[in-house]
Every structure is written in C-alpha cells, then in structure tokens.
Design an enzyme around this catalytic site. Structure first.
Site, PDB file in Angstrom:
ATOM      1  N   GLY A  11       0.826  -1.207   0.000  1.00 39.36           N
ATOM      2  CA  GLY A  11       0.000   0.000   0.000  1.00 39.36           C
ATOM      3  C   GLY A  11       0.857   1.253   0.000  1.00 39.36           C
ATOM      4  O   GLY A  11       1.839   1.328   0.721  1.00 39.36           O
ATOM      5  N   ALA A  22      15.524  10.586  -0.289  1.00 35.96           N
ATOM      6  CA  ALA A  22      16.637  10.481   0.662  1.00 35.96           C
ATOM      7  C   ALA A  22      17.589   9.350   0.267  1.00 35.96           C
ATOM      8  O   ALA A  22      18.813   9.517   0.335  1.00 35.96           O
ATOM      9  CB  ALA A  22      16.092  10.246   2.073  1.00 35.96           C
ATOM     10  N   ARG A  72       1.137  -5.012  -5.869  1.00 33.82           N
ATOM     11  CA  ARG A  72       1.185  -6.258  -5.108  1.00 33.82           C
ATOM     12  C   ARG A  72       1.556  -7.335  -6.125  1.00 33.82           C
ATOM     13  O   ARG A  72       1.173  -7.258  -7.290  1.00 33.82           O
ATOM     14  CB  ARG A  72      -0.153  -6.517  -4.433  1.00 33.82           C
ATOM     15  CG  ARG A  72      -0.435  -5.421  -3.394  1.00 33.82           C
ATOM     16  CD  ARG A  72      -1.348  -5.870  -2.278  1.00 33.82           C
ATOM     17  NE  ARG A  72      -1.129  -5.066  -1.074  1.00 33.82           N
ATOM     18  CZ  ARG A  72      -1.787  -3.928  -0.774  1.00 33.82           C
ATOM     19  NH1 ARG A  72      -2.672  -3.442  -1.599  1.00 33.82           N
ATOM     20  NH2 ARG A  72      -1.534  -3.289   0.355  1.00 33.82           N
ATOM     21  N   THR A 125       3.934   2.840   5.654  1.00 38.68           N
ATOM     22  CA  THR A 125       2.520   2.450   5.654  1.00 38.68           C
ATOM     23  C   THR A 125       1.772   3.393   6.587  1.00 38.68           C
ATOM     24  O   THR A 125       2.298   3.771   7.630  1.00 38.68           O
ATOM     25  CB  THR A 125       2.311   0.990   6.118  1.00 38.68           C
ATOM     26  OG1 THR A 125       0.937   0.822   6.497  1.00 38.68           O
ATOM     27  CG2 THR A 125       3.158   0.630   7.322  1.00 38.68           C
ATOM     28  N   ILE A 126       0.549   3.747   6.208  1.00 41.36           N
ATOM     29  CA  ILE A 126      -0.213   4.659   7.081  1.00 41.36           C
ATOM     30  C   ILE A 126      -0.676   3.950   8.349  1.00 41.36           C
ATOM     31  O   ILE A 126      -1.074   4.586   9.308  1.00 41.36           O
ATOM     32  CB  ILE A 126      -1.445   5.273   6.361  1.00 41.36           C
ATOM     33  CG1 ILE A 126      -2.474   4.194   5.987  1.00 41.36           C
ATOM     34  CG2 ILE A 126      -1.033   6.073   5.145  1.00 41.36           C
ATOM     35  CD1 ILE A 126      -3.840   4.772   5.623  1.00 41.36           C
ATOM     36  N   ASP A 127      -0.626   2.620   8.351  1.00 44.53           N
ATOM     37  CA  ASP A 127      -1.268   1.852   9.431  1.00 44.53           C
ATOM     38  C   ASP A 127      -0.523   1.875  10.765  1.00 44.53           C
ATOM     39  O   ASP A 127      -1.101   1.539  11.797  1.00 44.53           O
ATOM     40  CB  ASP A 127      -1.441   0.387   9.003  1.00 44.53           C
ATOM     41  CG  ASP A 127      -2.300   0.262   7.751  1.00 44.53           C
ATOM     42  OD1 ASP A 127      -3.180   1.102   7.554  1.00 44.53           O
ATOM     43  OD2 ASP A 127      -2.065  -0.685   6.974  1.00 44.53           O
ATOM     44  N   ARG A 162     -26.778  14.331  15.854  1.00 37.58           N
ATOM     45  CA  ARG A 162     -26.659  12.926  15.439  1.00 37.58           C
ATOM     46  C   ARG A 162     -25.489  12.232  16.120  1.00 37.58           C
ATOM     47  O   ARG A 162     -24.546  12.884  16.564  1.00 37.58           O
ATOM     48  CB  ARG A 162     -26.397  12.852  13.934  1.00 37.58           C
ATOM     49  CG  ARG A 162     -27.609  13.041  13.099  1.00 37.58           C
ATOM     50  CD  ARG A 162     -27.196  13.054  11.633  1.00 37.58           C
ATOM     51  NE  ARG A 162     -28.345  13.344  10.788  1.00 37.58           N
ATOM     52  CZ  ARG A 162     -28.264  13.953   9.613  1.00 37.58           C
ATOM     53  NH1 ARG A 162     -27.104  14.343   9.148  1.00 37.58           N
ATOM     54  NH2 ARG A 162     -29.345  14.161   8.902  1.00 37.58           N
ATOM     55  N   LYS A 213     -26.335  16.206  25.640  1.00 46.45           N
ATOM     56  CA  LYS A 213     -25.255  16.226  24.642  1.00 46.45           C
ATOM     57  C   LYS A 213     -25.847  16.188  23.234  1.00 46.45           C
ATOM     58  O   LYS A 213     -26.776  15.410  22.972  1.00 46.45           O
ATOM     59  CB  LYS A 213     -24.389  14.985  24.861  1.00 46.45           C
ATOM     60  CG  LYS A 213     -22.976  15.115  24.433  1.00 46.45           C
ATOM     61  CD  LYS A 213     -22.192  13.956  25.018  1.00 46.45           C
ATOM     62  CE  LYS A 213     -20.728  13.977  24.667  1.00 46.45           C
ATOM     63  NZ  LYS A 213     -20.331  14.656  23.501  1.00 46.45           N
ATOM     64  N   HIS A 215     -24.303  15.739  20.178  1.00 49.42           N
ATOM     65  CA  HIS A 215     -23.790  14.802  19.165  1.00 49.42           C
ATOM     66  C   HIS A 215     -22.743  13.892  19.798  1.00 49.42           C
ATOM     67  O   HIS A 215     -22.216  14.208  20.876  1.00 49.42           O
ATOM     68  CB  HIS A 215     -23.155  15.567  18.007  1.00 49.42           C
ATOM     69  CG  HIS A 215     -21.926  16.318  18.439  1.00 49.42           C
ATOM     70  ND1 HIS A 215     -21.966  17.658  18.753  1.00 49.42           N
ATOM     71  CD2 HIS A 215     -20.664  15.905  18.645  1.00 49.42           C
ATOM     72  CE1 HIS A 215     -20.757  18.034  19.129  1.00 49.42           C
ATOM     73  NE2 HIS A 215     -19.951  17.002  19.085  1.00 49.42           N
ATOM     74  N   GLU A 222     -10.963  -0.200  11.181  1.00 49.66           N
ATOM     75  CA  GLU A 222     -11.509  -1.186  10.239  1.00 49.66           C
ATOM     76  C   GLU A 222     -11.249  -2.620  10.693  1.00 49.66           C
ATOM     77  O   GLU A 222     -12.000  -3.535  10.362  1.00 49.66           O
ATOM     78  CB  GLU A 222     -10.949  -0.962   8.822  1.00 49.66           C
ATOM     79  CG  GLU A 222      -9.447  -1.195   8.691  1.00 49.66           C
ATOM     80  CD  GLU A 222      -8.933  -1.025   7.264  1.00 49.66           C
ATOM     81  OE1 GLU A 222      -9.731  -0.959   6.312  1.00 49.66           O
ATOM     82  OE2 GLU A 222      -7.696  -0.944   7.101  1.00 49.66           O
ATOM     83  N   GLN A 251      -7.656   8.703   3.114  1.00 55.43           N
ATOM     84  CA  GLN A 251      -6.654   8.593   4.192  1.00 55.43           C
ATOM     85  C   GLN A 251      -5.253   8.267   3.655  1.00 55.43           C
ATOM     86  O   GLN A 251      -4.259   8.413   4.342  1.00 55.43           O
ATOM     87  CB  GLN A 251      -7.060   7.494   5.183  1.00 55.43           C
ATOM     88  CG  GLN A 251      -8.338   7.804   5.920  1.00 55.43           C
ATOM     89  CD  GLN A 251      -8.940   6.582   6.605  1.00 55.43           C
ATOM     90  OE1 GLN A 251      -8.664   6.325   7.759  1.00 55.43           O
ATOM     91  NE2 GLN A 251      -9.740   5.821   5.874  1.00 55.43           N
TER      92      GLN A 251
HETATM   93  P1  ADP Z   1       2.483  -4.272   2.640  1.00 53.81           P
HETATM   94  O1  ADP Z   1       3.933  -4.262   2.309  1.00 53.81           O
HETATM   95  O2  ADP Z   1       1.877  -2.908   2.588  1.00 53.81           O
HETATM   96  O3  ADP Z   1       2.199  -5.022   3.911  1.00 53.81           O
HETATM   97  P2  ADP Z   1       1.459  -6.565   1.122  1.00 53.81           P
HETATM   98  O4  ADP Z   1       1.189  -7.404   2.318  1.00 53.81           O
HETATM   99  O5  ADP Z   1       0.438  -6.560   0.047  1.00 53.81           O
HETATM  100  O6  ADP Z   1       1.718  -5.037   1.465  1.00 53.81           O
HETATM  101  O7  ADP Z   1       2.839  -7.071   0.496  1.00 53.81           O
HETATM  102  C1  ADP Z   1       3.402  -6.429  -0.627  1.00 53.81           C
HETATM  103  C2  ADP Z   1       4.105  -7.435  -1.505  1.00 53.81           C
HETATM  104  O8  ADP Z   1       5.193  -8.031  -0.770  1.00 53.81           O
HETATM  105  C3  ADP Z   1       3.293  -8.627  -1.964  1.00 53.81           C
HETATM  106  O9  ADP Z   1       2.440  -8.335  -3.048  1.00 53.81           O
HETATM  107  C4  ADP Z   1       4.386  -9.598  -2.356  1.00 53.81           C
HETATM  108  O10 ADP Z   1       4.932  -9.279  -3.612  1.00 53.81           O
HETATM  109  C5  ADP Z   1       5.445  -9.332  -1.271  1.00 53.81           C
HETATM  110  N1  ADP Z   1       5.298 -10.344  -0.208  1.00 53.81           N
HETATM  111  C6  ADP Z   1       4.395 -10.372   0.788  1.00 53.81           C
HETATM  112  N2  ADP Z   1       4.538 -11.476   1.565  1.00 53.81           N
HETATM  113  C7  ADP Z   1       5.553 -12.178   1.015  1.00 53.81           C
HETATM  114  C8  ADP Z   1       6.192 -13.432   1.329  1.00 53.81           C
HETATM  115  N3  ADP Z   1       5.799 -14.181   2.346  1.00 53.81           N
HETATM  116  N4  ADP Z   1       7.215 -13.822   0.526  1.00 53.81           N
HETATM  117  C9  ADP Z   1       7.628 -13.064  -0.497  1.00 53.81           C
HETATM  118  N5  ADP Z   1       7.054 -11.904  -0.857  1.00 53.81           N
HETATM  119  C10 ADP Z   1       6.041 -11.454  -0.118  1.00 53.81           C
END
Ligand code: ADP
Length: 319
Positions: A11, A22, A72, A125-127, A162, A213, A215, A222, A251
């Site tokens: 993502g 950088a 991906r 990652t934003i997470d 609401r 109150k 609202h 998620e 987001q």
């Molecule tokens: P994030 O990096 O945001 O967690 P993903 O879980 O979709 O995103 O992983 C991104 C990519 O990393 C996958 O599409 C795949 O190419 C690679 N990847 C994920 N898990 C594995 C794994 N167990 N072995 C090799 N490559 C992986």
C-alpha cells in the site's frame, strides 16, 4: 557497495517519495549509483529498472503517493519469482536493495536476504502496524487527514444532533483510530487491540444524551469490523439517529506532513548507511526519536503494540 536499488511496495503512503529522495541523494552523496525499480517486486521481476540521478527526485518531497509506483505481486512469493528478481538485479549490477513498504514487503525483502542478497526495509505504511518502530512513514499524514475530516463531520453532527460512527483504516491495527480519537475528543474508540465494549459505548451514549449532549463521535478501526454494522447496532440499541462515514482512501493520499517528510528523510538515509557498511535483512525504524535497526526476521513475526496509557486516557477523557 557501488550500485544500489530502491523500490516501493504494498500500500502506498504519503512520505514514500521523501524516502525515495533520501535514498537517492544519500547514495549519490557517497558516490554510489542508484536504480529505481518501478511497480514494486513485480517491476523487479519484469525489469522495470532505471538509473536515478539527483534531478530525478527533485520536486517530489512534498508529493503523496510514490513516484516509483507500487504494486502487489503474487509471483514474488514463489521461489521462481524471487530467482527471476535476482537475475534482474544481477543483470543491472545492483548489489543491494532498499525496500520501502509494510509488513508484507518486508517478508519479500527477507526472502531475498535468505538467498544471500543484501536488503534493507524502510517502514512505509499509514497503518503504523510495524513492530520495532514507534512510527511508520505516512501515519502522521493519514492521522491529520482523518482529523480534518472528523472536524467537518462534527459540524454537521452538532447541527443535526446525530451520532456518528466513523470507520478509519489501519488493517489489523488500531493506532490510527486511537490517535484520531484522542486528538478529536471522540466519545468512544473501538480498536482490535481492546475488548469489544459495546455495552459501555451504549451506556456512554445514553448518559451523554440524558445530559443534553448534542452529538457523539465514535471512531471504529476497520480491523474491528464494518462501521455500517456497528452503526445499525447502535441505532437499534439507543434509538438515536446514527450515521456512518467510511473515510476510505482519502486517508492514503495528500501531501506528507512535515513529520512524515523528516522521518522519511532520516529513515531513507539510514537505510543507505546500513547497506554501505554491509548490513542485510534489517529494518530501520525510530524509537524514542533515535534511529534504530532490527532484524526483519524478528519484526515480521511481532505485533506493533498500542500505547495502553493513551487508550486508558481516551476513556478517562470521554466520561
Ligand atoms: P504491505 O507491504 O503494505 O504489507 P502486502 O502485504 O500486500 O503489502 O505485500 C506487498 C508485496 O510483498 C506482496 O504483493 C508480495 O509481492 C510481497 N510479499 C508479501 N509477503 C511475502 C512473502 N511471504 N514472501 C515473499 N514476498 C512477499
């Protein structure tokens, strides 16, 4: 090491461009050549690789998304896919790789490391769901986007008296919801790391309503489940008019905050330093405002913990 590569995977997150910048500038500073690999691991397998110069990363520090695109790639999870990727790296003479991405991308980097190829992971990652680092690149920007959206929703929530359930991202992690909830004074915060306190949420809503109150804002990560379902359950249990907003992909976008740009610059630069001194299979991170490194192998098996004191505080402040 004279030639390195950089890719973004999984993502996208605001600040990835600042990290790419950088890596490129730091490598060139040390007289290394840098290659950009487009479309993550898929582009690595397919050979979407081009040399980057100082100017290639000009005017991107302020941009969201990733100049190198992300993807991906299922094929990379196979031995065959990884071997193809290694052949491309060999063809271009690239001796080490910086992988900017999340947990999944780190697993990919670890696979190359196990095959003897030097890889360093940069958490993007934003997470904010990666162990071994207090913050990931993109989290602060996403958090600020959420706050801006909730402030606007609050205006309409007040005008119409609401209850609002706002579903935010975070995959299986609750940090975005927790920080947003605290920053926005939400009545309740629902995160996967805490027990489902539906009864408490209802109780609080009823008490607030009885006090006059106007609202209420409930923030749901998620990872807990569907905001729509939660909203329906609340309306049934309280009879209060309840609306649901799923914030979705807004987001992920936008210009990175100053914090994310600085973090990305520090982490990207540190990744190049580690490759230069011959490290491999490491993730760079930040803890207590100090740059740190950890074995990727250890990180991918661990959970990023929420700050329990913050969760407790949020509950105390929303009595
Ligand atoms: P994030 O990096 O945001 O967690 P993903 O879980 O979709 O995103 O992983 C991104 C990519 O990393 C996958 O599409 C795949 O190419 C690679 N990847 C994920 N898990 C594995 C794994 N167990 N072995 C090799 N490559 C992986």
């Amino acid at each position: 090491m004279k030639k390195i590569g950089v890719l973004t995977s999984g993502g996208d997150a605001p600040g990835m461009n600042a990290a790419i910048r950088a890596v490129v500038r730091k490598a060139i500073f040390h007289s290394m050549d840098v290659y950009g690999i487009k479309y993550g691991f898929q582009g690595l397998i397919d050979g979407h690789i081009e040399k980057l110069e100082i100017g290639s990363v000009g005017d991107i520090i302020q941009r969201g998304g990733t100049k190198l695109y992300s993807a991906r790639c299922e094929a990379f999870k196979t031995d065959e896919g990884q071997e193809k990727a290694l052949k491309q790296l060999e063809k271009f003479g690239i001796e080490g790789l910086v992988v900017i991405g999340g947990d999944g991308s780190f697993r990919g980097a670890q696979k190359l490391t196990e095959k003897g190829y030097p890889c360093i992971g940069v958490p993007g990652t934003i997470d904010n769901d990666i162990a071994g680092t207090d913050f990931t690149i993109g989290f602060d920007t996403a958090l600020n986007t959420i706050i801006e959206a909730i402030d606007k929703i609050r205006d309409t929530a007040t005008s119409h008296e609401r209850t609002y359930v706002i579903e935010v991202m975070g995959r299986n992690a609750g940090d975005l919801a927790l920080w947003a909830g605290l920053a926005d004074g939400a009545e309740s915060i629902l995160i996967p790391e805490a027990p489902d306190e539906f009864d408490m949420v209802i109780d609080r809503l009823k008490r607030g309503h009885a006090r006059g109150k106007k609202h209420s804002i409930i923030i749901l990560a998620e990872g807990v489940g569907s905001g729509i379902d939660y909203g329906n359950r609340i309306q049934e249990a309280t009879n209060l008019e309840t609306r649901v907003t799923v914030l979705g992909h807004i987001q992920r976008g936008g210009s990175p905050t100053a914090s994310d740009r600085v973090l990305a610059s520090r982490l990207g630069s540190k990744a190049v330093d580690l490759l230069r001194i011959g490290h491999s299979g490491k993730m760079v991170g930040i803890q207590k405002n100090q740059l740190v490194e950890h074995d990727i192998m250890e990180i991918v098996g661990q959970k990023h913990d929420i700050n329990q004191d913050m969760y407790k505080l949020a509950n105390e402040l929303s009595i």
